[in-house]
Design a protein around this motif. Sequence first.
Motif, PDB file in Angstrom:
ATOM      1  N   GLY A   1       0.807  -1.229   0.000  1.00 54.41           N
ATOM      2  CA  GLY A   1       0.000   0.000   0.000  1.00 54.41           C
ATOM      3  C   GLY A   1       0.830   1.264   0.000  1.00 54.41           C
ATOM      4  O   GLY A   1       0.323   2.341  -0.322  1.00 54.41           O
ATOM      5  N   ALA A   2       2.125   1.165   0.373  1.00 53.53           N
ATOM      6  CA  ALA A   2       2.976   2.363   0.373  1.00 53.53           C
ATOM      7  C   ALA A   2       3.279   2.758  -1.074  1.00 53.53           C
ATOM      8  O   ALA A   2       3.225   1.922  -1.976  1.00 53.53           O
ATOM      9  CB  ALA A   2       4.274   2.069   1.124  1.00 53.53           C
ATOM     10  N   PRO A   3       3.600   4.057  -1.287  1.00 52.06           N
ATOM     11  CA  PRO A   3       3.948   4.449  -2.653  1.00 52.06           C
ATOM     12  C   PRO A   3       5.259   3.802  -3.081  1.00 52.06           C
ATOM     13  O   PRO A   3       6.259   3.904  -2.363  1.00 52.06           O
ATOM     14  CB  PRO A   3       4.093   5.972  -2.571  1.00 52.06           C
ATOM     15  N   GLY A   4       5.243   3.100  -4.187  1.00 52.44           N
ATOM     16  CA  GLY A   4       6.453   2.457  -4.710  1.00 52.44           C
ATOM     17  C   GLY A   4       6.845   3.089  -6.019  1.00 52.44           C
ATOM     18  O   GLY A   4       6.188   4.023  -6.487  1.00 52.44           O
ATOM     19  N   PRO A   5       7.903   2.580  -6.636  1.00 48.75           N
ATOM     20  CA  PRO A   5       8.364   3.173  -7.900  1.00 48.75           C
ATOM     21  C   PRO A   5       7.369   3.033  -9.045  1.00 48.75           C
ATOM     22  O   PRO A   5       7.391   3.823  -9.985  1.00 48.75           O
ATOM     23  CB  PRO A   5       9.665   2.419  -8.202  1.00 48.75           C
ATOM     24  N   MET A   6       6.483   2.022  -8.982  1.00 50.97           N
ATOM     25  CA  MET A   6       5.486   1.837 -10.053  1.00 50.97           C
ATOM     26  C   MET A   6       4.078   1.893  -9.473  1.00 50.97           C
ATOM     27  O   MET A   6       3.213   1.075  -9.790  1.00 50.97           O
ATOM     28  CB  MET A   6       5.699   0.501 -10.752  1.00 50.97           C
ATOM     29  N   GLY A   7       3.857   2.834  -8.581  1.00 50.46           N
ATOM     30  CA  GLY A   7       2.544   2.966  -7.955  1.00 50.46           C
ATOM     31  C   GLY A   7       2.522   2.296  -6.594  1.00 50.46           C
ATOM     32  O   GLY A   7       3.538   1.775  -6.125  1.00 50.46           O
ATOM     33  N   ARG A   8       1.356   2.290  -5.967  1.00 54.60           N
ATOM     34  CA  ARG A   8       1.272   1.719  -4.615  1.00 54.60           C
ATOM     35  C   ARG A   8       1.606   0.223  -4.666  1.00 54.60           C
ATOM     36  O   ARG A   8       1.139  -0.515  -5.553  1.00 54.60           O
ATOM     37  CB  ARG A   8      -0.127   1.936  -4.020  1.00 54.60           C
ATOM     38  N   ILE A   9       2.405  -0.193  -3.709  1.00 47.34           N
ATOM     39  CA  ILE A   9       2.959  -1.547  -3.717  1.00 47.34           C
ATOM     40  C   ILE A   9       1.865  -2.599  -3.532  1.00 47.34           C
ATOM     41  O   ILE A   9       1.098  -2.543  -2.553  1.00 47.34           O
ATOM     42  CB  ILE A   9       4.042  -1.675  -2.615  1.00 47.34           C
ATOM     43  N   LEU A  10       1.808  -3.541  -4.492  1.00 46.40           N
ATOM     44  CA  LEU A  10       0.882  -4.676  -4.487  1.00 46.40           C
ATOM     45  C   LEU A  10      -0.587  -4.268  -4.362  1.00 46.40           C
ATOM     46  O   LEU A  10      -1.382  -4.947  -3.707  1.00 46.40           O
ATOM     47  CB  LEU A  10       1.246  -5.687  -3.382  1.00 46.40           C
ATOM     48  N   ILE A  11      -0.935  -3.154  -5.003  1.00 46.65           N
ATOM     49  CA  ILE A  11      -2.325  -2.713  -5.014  1.00 46.65           C
ATOM     50  C   ILE A  11      -2.893  -2.886  -6.423  1.00 46.65           C
ATOM     51  O   ILE A  11      -2.289  -2.472  -7.414  1.00 46.65           O
ATOM     52  CB  ILE A  11      -2.445  -1.234  -4.575  1.00 46.65           C
ATOM     53  N   ARG A  12      -4.058  -3.520  -6.472  1.00 43.96           N
ATOM     54  CA  ARG A  12      -4.699  -3.786  -7.766  1.00 43.96           C
ATOM     55  C   ARG A  12      -4.955  -2.479  -8.529  1.00 43.96           C
ATOM     56  O   ARG A  12      -5.399  -1.500  -7.934  1.00 43.96           O
ATOM     57  CB  ARG A  12      -6.026  -4.526  -7.549  1.00 43.96           C
ATOM     58  N   GLY A  13      -4.654  -2.517  -9.797  1.00 40.46           N
ATOM     59  CA  GLY A  13      -4.884  -1.347 -10.645  1.00 40.46           C
ATOM     60  C   GLY A  13      -3.661  -0.460 -10.794  1.00 40.46           C
ATOM     61  O   GLY A  13      -3.616   0.381 -11.692  1.00 40.46           O
ATOM     62  N   GLU A  14      -2.676  -0.646  -9.943  1.00 40.71           N
ATOM     63  CA  GLU A  14      -1.447   0.167 -10.052  1.00 40.71           C
ATOM     64  C   GLU A  14      -0.568  -0.409 -11.173  1.00 40.71           C
ATOM     65  O   GLU A  14      -0.595  -1.629 -11.429  1.00 40.71           O
ATOM     66  CB  GLU A  14      -0.673   0.144  -8.723  1.00 40.71           C
ATOM     67  N   PRO A  15       0.243   0.440 -11.813  1.00 39.24           N
ATOM     68  CA  PRO A  15       1.070  -0.062 -12.929  1.00 39.24           C
ATOM     69  C   PRO A  15       1.956  -1.252 -12.543  1.00 39.24           C
ATOM     70  O   PRO A  15       2.086  -2.213 -13.305  1.00 39.24           O
ATOM     71  CB  PRO A  15       1.915   1.157 -13.321  1.00 39.24           C
ATOM     72  N   GLY A  16       2.558  -1.216 -11.383  1.00 36.81           N
ATOM     73  CA  GLY A  16       3.457  -2.296 -10.969  1.00 36.81           C
ATOM     74  C   GLY A  16       2.757  -3.616 -10.715  1.00 36.81           C
ATOM     75  O   GLY A  16       3.370  -4.679 -10.730  1.00 36.81           O
ATOM     76  N   HIS A  17       1.446  -3.554 -10.488  1.00 36.64           N
ATOM     77  CA  HIS A  17       0.665  -4.770 -10.209  1.00 36.64           C
ATOM     78  C   HIS A  17       0.336  -5.529 -11.491  1.00 36.64           C
ATOM     79  O   HIS A  17      -0.001  -6.724 -11.459  1.00 36.64           O
ATOM     80  CB  HIS A  17      -0.623  -4.342  -9.483  1.00 36.64           C
ATOM     81  N   ASP A  18       0.489  -4.842 -12.616  1.00 32.43           N
ATOM     82  CA  ASP A  18       0.074  -5.438 -13.891  1.00 32.43           C
ATOM     83  C   ASP A  18       1.076  -6.504 -14.354  1.00 32.43           C
ATOM     84  O   ASP A  18       2.231  -6.540 -13.911  1.00 32.43           O
ATOM     85  CB  ASP A  18      -0.022  -4.331 -14.951  1.00 32.43           C
ATOM     86  N   ILE A  19       0.629  -7.323 -15.270  1.00 28.91           N
ATOM     87  CA  ILE A  19       1.461  -8.407 -15.818  1.00 28.91           C
ATOM     88  C   ILE A  19       2.388  -7.843 -16.894  1.00 28.91           C
ATOM     89  O   ILE A  19       2.002  -6.928 -17.640  1.00 28.91           O
ATOM     90  CB  ILE A  19       0.545  -9.524 -16.363  1.00 28.91           C
ATOM     91  N   ILE A  20       3.601  -8.350 -16.962  1.00 25.82           N
ATOM     92  CA  ILE A  20       4.580  -7.833 -17.923  1.00 25.82           C
ATOM     93  C   ILE A  20       4.073  -8.034 -19.362  1.00 25.82           C
ATOM     94  O   ILE A  20       3.356  -8.996 -19.648  1.00 25.82           O
ATOM     95  CB  ILE A  20       5.972  -8.497 -17.751  1.00 25.82           C
ATOM     96  N   ALA A  21       4.497  -7.117 -20.229  1.00 21.85           N
ATOM     97  CA  ALA A  21       3.963  -7.097 -21.601  1.00 21.85           C
ATOM     98  C   ALA A  21       4.216  -8.417 -22.330  1.00 21.85           C
ATOM     99  O   ALA A  21       3.353  -8.895 -23.074  1.00 21.85           O
ATOM    100  CB  ALA A  21       4.597  -5.940 -22.361  1.00 21.85           C
ATOM    101  N   GLU A  22       5.401  -9.028 -22.106  1.00 18.99           N
ATOM    102  CA  GLU A  22       5.772 -10.239 -22.859  1.00 18.99           C
ATOM    103  C   GLU A  22       4.799 -11.396 -22.618  1.00 18.99           C
ATOM    104  O   GLU A  22       4.691 -12.303 -23.451  1.00 18.99           O
ATOM    105  CB  GLU A  22       7.170 -10.723 -22.474  1.00 18.99           C
TER     106      GLU A  22
END
Length: 222
Positions: A98-119
Amino acid sequence: MSRVIVEAEPEPISLNLDRTALVIIDMQRDFLEPGGFGESLGNDVSLLGKAVGPLKTLLARARRKGVFVIHTREGHRPDLSDAPRAKVERGAPSARIGAPGPMGRILIRGEPGHDIIAELYPAPGEPVIDKPGKGAFYATDLHTVLVNRGIESLIVTGVTTEVCVHTTVREANDRGYRCVVPSDCCGSYFPEFHEMGLKMIKAQGGIFGWVSDSTRILSAMG
Ligand code: C5J
């Protein structure tokens, strides 16, 4: 019926491809990409990245053969209502769920970092299971989805070997699924945990399942 024999340890495993699912665990940007949460903790993300190429090839073949493909993502609701305190109150406050991370809030659904890698991005129609725990069966409808498709065997891949892959294989084994883990399609920040995790699965006559690799699975799939 499309039955194949996959060379594996501790012994070959027979798979009916019509009743087999390829399960891709948590191949999320925050775990795998440089500049993500995993790397910000000091992890060498290239250790996980090694699995992407073999998994991409296996995914393409599974799609071509009509094998059911399912993806998971580890994460929580933005209000953290599904995140146990024991999980949230762990580690440095700046690195907590839930803390702000480099790719949005850490392990929060809908944040960029939570998404699956493009490949390995899910194709239309491939179910994505959002899981709040390490195991993909805990507090999700994965079992129902698999039962409704008549799935009996799982090819379990993804990250990390000793955490979410391992927990999912154990959960699946207890629910009656036969699991084979391709060693080159999963990875860990800790190479020794990867090795030991795989050894644990196939020990004692395959106590939780089978271990193979993408080359042997591809060769069996044809
Ligand atoms: C996964 C983790 N996916 N290591 N998560 O293994 O926290």
